[in-house]
Enzyme design. Structure first.
Site, PDB file in Angstrom:
ATOM      1  N   GLY A  79       1.104  -1.365   4.403  1.00 16.21           N
ATOM      2  CA  GLY A  79       1.610   0.090   4.038  1.00 16.21           C
ATOM      3  C   GLY A  79       2.739   0.683   5.016  1.00 16.21           C
ATOM      4  CG  HIS A  80       2.549   3.457   9.008  1.00 18.95           C
ATOM      5  ND1 HIS A  80       3.047   3.341   9.673  1.00 18.95           N
ATOM      6  CD2 HIS A  80       2.415   4.683   8.916  1.00 18.95           C
ATOM      7  CE1 HIS A  80       3.621   4.358  10.432  1.00 18.95           C
ATOM      8  NE2 HIS A  80       3.108   5.483   9.943  1.00 18.95           N
TER       9      HIS A  80
ATOM     10  CG  HIS B  29      -8.394   4.089   1.109  1.00 20.54           C
ATOM     11  ND1 HIS B  29      -8.689   3.975   2.340  1.00 20.54           N
ATOM     12  CD2 HIS B  29      -9.494   4.167   0.326  1.00 20.54           C
ATOM     13  CE1 HIS B  29      -9.925   4.131   2.581  1.00 20.54           C
ATOM     14  NE2 HIS B  29     -10.269   4.294   1.506  1.00 20.54           N
TER      15      HIS B  29
ATOM     16  NE  ARG C  99      -9.593   8.283   4.079  1.00 20.58           N
ATOM     17  CZ  ARG C  99      -9.819   7.448   5.055  1.00 20.58           C
ATOM     18  NH1 ARG C  99      -8.941   6.460   5.108  1.00 20.58           N
ATOM     19  NH2 ARG C  99     -10.743   7.721   5.862  1.00 20.58           N
TER      20      ARG C  99
ATOM     21  CB  THR D 165      -5.548   4.837   8.920  1.00 20.07           C
ATOM     22  OG1 THR D 165      -5.622   3.612   8.014  1.00 20.07           O
ATOM     23  CG2 THR D 165      -5.453   4.021  10.323  1.00 20.07           C
TER      24      THR D 165
ATOM     25  CD  GLU E  64      -7.095  -0.455   1.064  1.00 20.45           C
ATOM     26  OE1 GLU E  64      -7.196   0.881   1.749  1.00 20.45           O
ATOM     27  OE2 GLU E  64      -6.350  -1.018   1.417  1.00 20.45           O
TER      28      GLU E  64
ATOM     29  CG  ASP F 250      -3.138   4.540   0.456  1.00 18.94           C
ATOM     30  OD1 ASP F 250      -3.038   4.439  -0.653  1.00 18.94           O
ATOM     31  OD2 ASP F 250      -4.035   4.236   1.554  1.00 18.94           O
TER      32      ASP F 250
ATOM     33  CG  ASN G 106      -1.714   1.168   1.140  1.00 18.94           C
ATOM     34  OD1 ASN G 106      -1.478   2.487   1.101  1.00 18.94           O
ATOM     35  ND2 ASN G 106      -2.848   1.066   1.708  1.00 18.94           N
TER      36      ASN G 106
ATOM     37  NE  ARG H  41      -8.158  11.440   5.142  1.00 20.83           N
ATOM     38  CZ  ARG H  41      -8.514  10.974   6.202  1.00 20.83           C
ATOM     39  NH1 ARG H  41      -7.577  10.084   6.999  1.00 20.83           N
ATOM     40  NH2 ARG H  41      -9.543  11.084   6.589  1.00 20.83           N
ATOM     41  CG  HIS H  42      -3.863   9.027   1.111  1.00 20.25           C
ATOM     42  ND1 HIS H  42      -4.665   8.339   0.204  1.00 20.25           N
ATOM     43  CD2 HIS H  42      -4.097   8.668   2.465  1.00 20.25           C
ATOM     44  CE1 HIS H  42      -5.442   7.555   1.329  1.00 20.25           C
ATOM     45  NE2 HIS H  42      -4.748   7.827   2.438  1.00 20.25           N
TER      46      HIS H  42
ATOM     47  NE  ARG I 215       6.541  21.847   2.879  1.00 19.28           N
ATOM     48  CZ  ARG I 215       7.922  22.355   2.557  1.00 19.28           C
ATOM     49  NH1 ARG I 215       8.410  22.508   1.331  1.00 19.28           N
ATOM     50  NH2 ARG I 215       8.486  22.435   3.479  1.00 19.28           N
TER      51      ARG I 215
ATOM     52  N   GLY J 263      -2.265  -2.526   9.945  1.00 18.97           N
ATOM     53  CA  GLY J 263      -1.412  -2.430  11.087  1.00 18.97           C
ATOM     54  C   GLY J 263      -0.250  -3.540  11.124  1.00 18.97           C
TER      55      GLY J 263
HETATM   56  N1  PXP Z   1      -5.799  -3.020   4.162  1.00 22.01           N
HETATM   57  C1  PXP Z   1      -6.702  -1.823   4.262  1.00 22.01           C
HETATM   58  C2  PXP Z   1      -8.091  -2.267   3.926  1.00 22.01           C
HETATM   59  C3  PXP Z   1      -6.401  -0.611   4.626  1.00 22.01           C
HETATM   60  O1  PXP Z   1      -7.458   0.284   4.685  1.00 22.01           O
HETATM   61  C4  PXP Z   1      -5.049  -0.500   4.950  1.00 22.01           C
HETATM   62  C5  PXP Z   1      -4.830   1.074   5.379  1.00 22.01           C
HETATM   63  O2  PXP Z   1      -4.754   1.961   4.278  1.00 22.01           O
HETATM   64  C6  PXP Z   1      -4.143  -1.511   4.815  1.00 22.01           C
HETATM   65  C7  PXP Z   1      -4.624  -2.556   4.438  1.00 22.01           C
HETATM   66  C8  PXP Z   1      -2.929  -1.267   5.144  1.00 22.01           C
HETATM   67  O3  PXP Z   1      -2.595  -0.869   6.487  1.00 22.01           O
HETATM   68  P1  PXP Z   1      -1.136  -0.254   7.173  1.00 22.01           P
HETATM   69  O4  PXP Z   1      -1.133   0.895   6.419  1.00 22.01           O
HETATM   70  O5  PXP Z   1      -1.505  -0.015   8.434  1.00 22.01           O
HETATM   71  O6  PXP Z   1      -0.258  -1.387   6.817  1.00 22.01           O
END
Ligand code: PXP
Length: 249
Positions: free
Chosen positions: A212-213, A43, A45, A100, A70, A9, A7, A49-50, A18, A191
């Site tokens: 992602g994060h 994603h 949204r 999130t 997403e 995002d 991910n 926002r991103h 910026r 997460g």
């Molecule tokens: N899956 C879904 C459905 C999500 O909404 C997200 C967050 O955008 C993720 C996976 C990835 O989560 P993370 O950024 O915490 O790894």
């Protein structure tokens, strides 16, 4: 063996801080693929926002693995998906005020409109996955509305302290079992980190983890390609019990 959806995002989050042109998530998607990403997830949204529509358009043209979009189950997003044709749409709940995605989609409470949307997307050749908590009622509702995929919400597992983490892992394992016995294919995400991913990757039948994060955070130190490479090793060759053995009394 589970595959890895990356991910991106948060790359767009840095750009939007910026409102400029860099870093461009389209470029970083390529680096994620070079590091071994089996799919790219974004994603779009409602509040933009991103990720922007322009990003999804370009990613549709450049992603050589699979593009997973997403989105909230709204008419606006459905029209975008039908126009841009990602390989997969993952329907998620969305609240403007959340940082999130907070909980799973309440499929059981909105089977009528969701059935219609899932049918239209699938008829257009787009795979549809529903992001749900690993609860039997939700999984049965996913099956009832004709979805073929679910993404199990791993947030409760990721946030649990060490005493509760094995219970949350058991819920995910059971959720995966129930989903598969209903004929659904199973992904998971939210997460997950380098520290907690392995037990989830080791769940039987787990097809793809969307992460992602933690990967973007690691990328600040080692670059995105290397960060994806490191995560891919954990997702593909997980130790079964890396945390619980050492932590539990
Ligand atoms: N899956 C879904 C459905 C999500 O909404 C997200 C967050 O955008 C993720 C996976 C990835 O989560 P993370 O950024 O915490 O790894």
């Amino acid at each position: 063996m589970a595959s890895l959806g990356v991910n991106i995002d948060h790359i767009a989050n840095v750009r939007q801080a910026r409102r400029t042109v860099e870093p461009d998530p389209v470029t970083y998607a390529l680096l994620a693929e070079l590091g071994g990403a089996d799919g790219i997830t974004v994603h779009l949204r409602e509040d933009r926002r991103h990720i922007q529509e322009r990003d999804v358009e370009l990613l549709r043209q450049t992603v050589r693995s699979r593009l997973n979009l997403e989105m909230a189950a709204t008419a606006e997003m459905e029209a975008i998906a039908l126009r841009l044709r990602p390989d997969m749409v993952t329907l998620v709940p969305e609240k403007r005020e959340e940082v999130t995605t907070e909980g799973g989609l309440d499929v059981a409470a909105q089977t009528g409109p969701l059935t219609a949307m899932v049918t239209r997307l699938q008829q257009a050749g787009i795979g549809v996955s529903l992001f749900v908590d690993p609860a039997a009622a939700q999984l049965e509702a996913c099956r009832a509305i004709g979805a073929r995929w679910v993404e199990l919400h791993t947030g409760a597992y990721a946030e649990a302290d060490w005493q509760r983490q094995s219970d949350e892992l058991a819920r995910l394992t059971e959720g995966s079992f129930i989903a598969r016995s209903l004929g659904l294919r199973v992904n998971a995400g939210h997460g997950l980190t380098y520290q907690n991913v392995e037990p989830v990757a080791a769940i039987e039948g787990m097809e793809e983890l969307n992460i992602g994060h933690t990967i973007v955070a690691r990328a600040l130190a080692v670059g995105l390609e290397q960060a994806v490479r490191e995560m891919k090793v954990l997702v593909q060759n997980p130790r079964r019990d890396p945390l619980f053995g050492s932590l539990q009394p």
